[in-house]
Write a protein that holds these residues in place. Structure first.
Motif, mmCIF file in Angstrom:
data_model
loop_
_atom_site.group_PDB
_atom_site.id
_atom_site.type_symbol
_atom_site.label_atom_id
_atom_site.label_comp_id
_atom_site.label_asym_id
_atom_site.label_seq_id
_atom_site.Cartn_x
_atom_site.Cartn_y
_atom_site.Cartn_z
ATOM 1 N N VAL A 165 0.682 4.111 -2.848
ATOM 2 C CA VAL A 165 0.382 5.522 -2.562
ATOM 3 C C VAL A 165 1.508 6.413 -3.089
ATOM 4 C CG1 VAL A 165 0.133 7.229 -0.711
ATOM 5 C CG2 VAL A 165 -1.112 5.062 -0.584
ATOM 6 N N SER A 172 0.827 -1.208 0.000
ATOM 7 C CA SER A 172 0.000 0.000 0.000
ATOM 8 C C SER A 172 0.862 1.259 0.000
ATOM 9 C CB SER A 172 -0.927 0.005 1.213
ATOM 10 O OG SER A 172 -1.801 -1.102 1.201
ATOM 11 N N PHE A 215 -6.435 6.258 -4.554
ATOM 12 C CA PHE A 215 -5.794 5.545 -3.448
ATOM 13 C C PHE A 215 -6.766 4.531 -2.834
ATOM 14 C CE2 PHE A 215 -3.156 9.596 -2.422
ATOM 15 C CZ PHE A 215 -2.317 9.330 -3.484
ATOM 16 N N ALA A 245 4.381 7.960 2.605
ATOM 17 C CA ALA A 245 3.399 7.059 2.000
ATOM 18 C C ALA A 245 3.240 5.794 2.834
ATOM 19 C CB ALA A 245 3.838 6.703 0.575
#
Length: 394
Positions: A102, A98, A304, A117
């Motif tokens: 991001v 993730s 996102f 991030a």
């Protein structure tokens, strides 16, 4: 602390829980969050100060304790391997994937560092699927889905804070070496588990000293908060301490012939506490998040949100499909587990803790993260019932 605003919030929570007759179609959590967003514009709530300490030390210990205590210990044992993998390796894989997503997807919209991030990813790992589990329990006759979702949430609340703390330290000071980071992770996690298990075991013995239900309830309050504060005092996970105190107590009760007596006295009290805390938490999430929702990055936030859902699905699908567990799962079960990770109070606590730092990038992290939390509470909570019913028909 001015009490009137909080009493009003509790009354609003009472009204919503009482008047929401179709909780599976319109869950309580998104309603309360929306009301919290609206209340943020009223003068009485504009200046209301909500601190990380209030959320962490006052509201969370009781909620975590009762959630763990009410979780059937037989299902925790039955699905322990699945819950453990998703709550540890699953978290680490999700944070890494993730964070990278991001960082990469943000480039056309804004400038963000990789560690920032990763912090956003860590903030969004903890889940609070209380209303989701209730909906799934009504819609499905599937104990694997409901118990894995709830059990994973109990475990990842603690491990996610440990991961966040490591990244927070890295962001604010200097990175730790791999050996030092692993040692710290094990110390904080195992220390919290040990203190919680010991506290739950002691309470399971001490409760026999009196037959008075009032005194037994008093003792449960002491244990719920004492294990949390004791763990935090020695710099280990208070969250895991509260969770394992509740699990240990549930396990201890299950081995006695007076289990129904003990549970009857404690349940009547803690069910009221749970609903009251949840009402406050969801309303406070709306109040805290509101100022951070006015920004120009909503296109990026929606991208996102979609990417994080896909990564969550990919992680769950990969781990549950290819790791040889005792209990096999279907595609439907894996999909429902993957979309049931609704964000909640611990994510908000982590963001409030992050705001002890200052800077433009901190504001960026907060704006993106609060927006993603609100989207999760609004969209995922509302989607669970129709998706579960659709997949059930298929």
């Amino acid at each position: 602390m001015e009490m009137a605003p909080y009493i009003i919030l509790l009354f609003i929570g009472y009204l919503v829980y009482t008047l929401d007759f179709k909780k599976e179609n319109l869950p309580v959590s998104p309603i309360l969050v929306f009301i919290g967003l609206v209340l943020s514009f009223l003068p009485v709530y504009e200046d209301l100060t909500i601190t990380a300490d209030f959320l962490y030390h006052v509201l969370l210990p009781g909620l975590l304790f009762v959630s763990a205590y009410q979780f059937p210990i037989k299902y925790m044992k039955k699905y322990a391997s699945v819950i453990a993998v998703l709550g540890t390796a699953g978290i680490l894989a999700t944070v890494i994937l993730s964070g990278l997503a991001v960082y990469w997807l943000a480039q056309p919209f804004t400038t963000i560092t990789l560690i920032a991030a990763m912090l956003i990813a860590a903030v969004l790992i903890p889940t609070d699927p209380v209303s989701v589990v209730q909906i799934l329990s009504k819609d499905l006759n599937d104990e694997l889905v409901t118990n894995v979702v709830e059990g994973e949430s109990l475990l990842n609340d603690g491990t996610s804070i440990v991961v966040f703390t490591f990244l927070f330290t890295w962001y604010s000071t200097a990175p730790q070496g791999p050996a030092e980071a692993l040692t710290q992770f094990l110390y904080v996690s195992l220390g919290g588990i040990g203190i919680g298990a010991a506290g739950g075991w002691l309470f399971g013995r001490a409760v026999h000293f009196t037959h008075n239900r009032t005194y037994q309830i008093m003792l449960s309050i002491i244990v719920a908060y004492a294990v949390f504060l004791s763990a935090e005092a020695v710099h280990v996970s208070g969250v895991l301490a509260s969770v394992f105190a509740g699990l240990m107590l549930s396990s201890t009760f299950s081995k006695t012939d007076k289990e129904s007596h003990f549970r009857e006295s404690l349940d009547s009290f803690w069910e009221v506490v749970e609903v009251s805390i949840l009402s406050l938490l969801f309303l406070l999430i709306g109040l805290v998040a509101a100022p951070y929702l006015f920004h120009h990055l909503w296109t990026a936030v929606i991208i996102f949100f979609t990417a994080l859902l896909l990564i969550r699905w990919f992680t769950v699908e990969t781990m549950l499909r290819f790791i040889p567990f005792k209990h096999e799962s279907t595609f439907k079960e894996r999909f429902l587990i993957s979309i049931s990770g609704v964000k909640g109070a611990i994510s908000v606590y982590l963001l409030l803790k992050l705001e002890t730092l200052s800077g433009t990038e901190i504001d960026l992290i907060s704006s993106i993260s609060f927006s993603l939390i609100v989207l999760s509470l609004m969209l995922q909570s509302l989607a669970i019932h129709p998706v579960a019913m659709l997949m059930n028909k298929k």
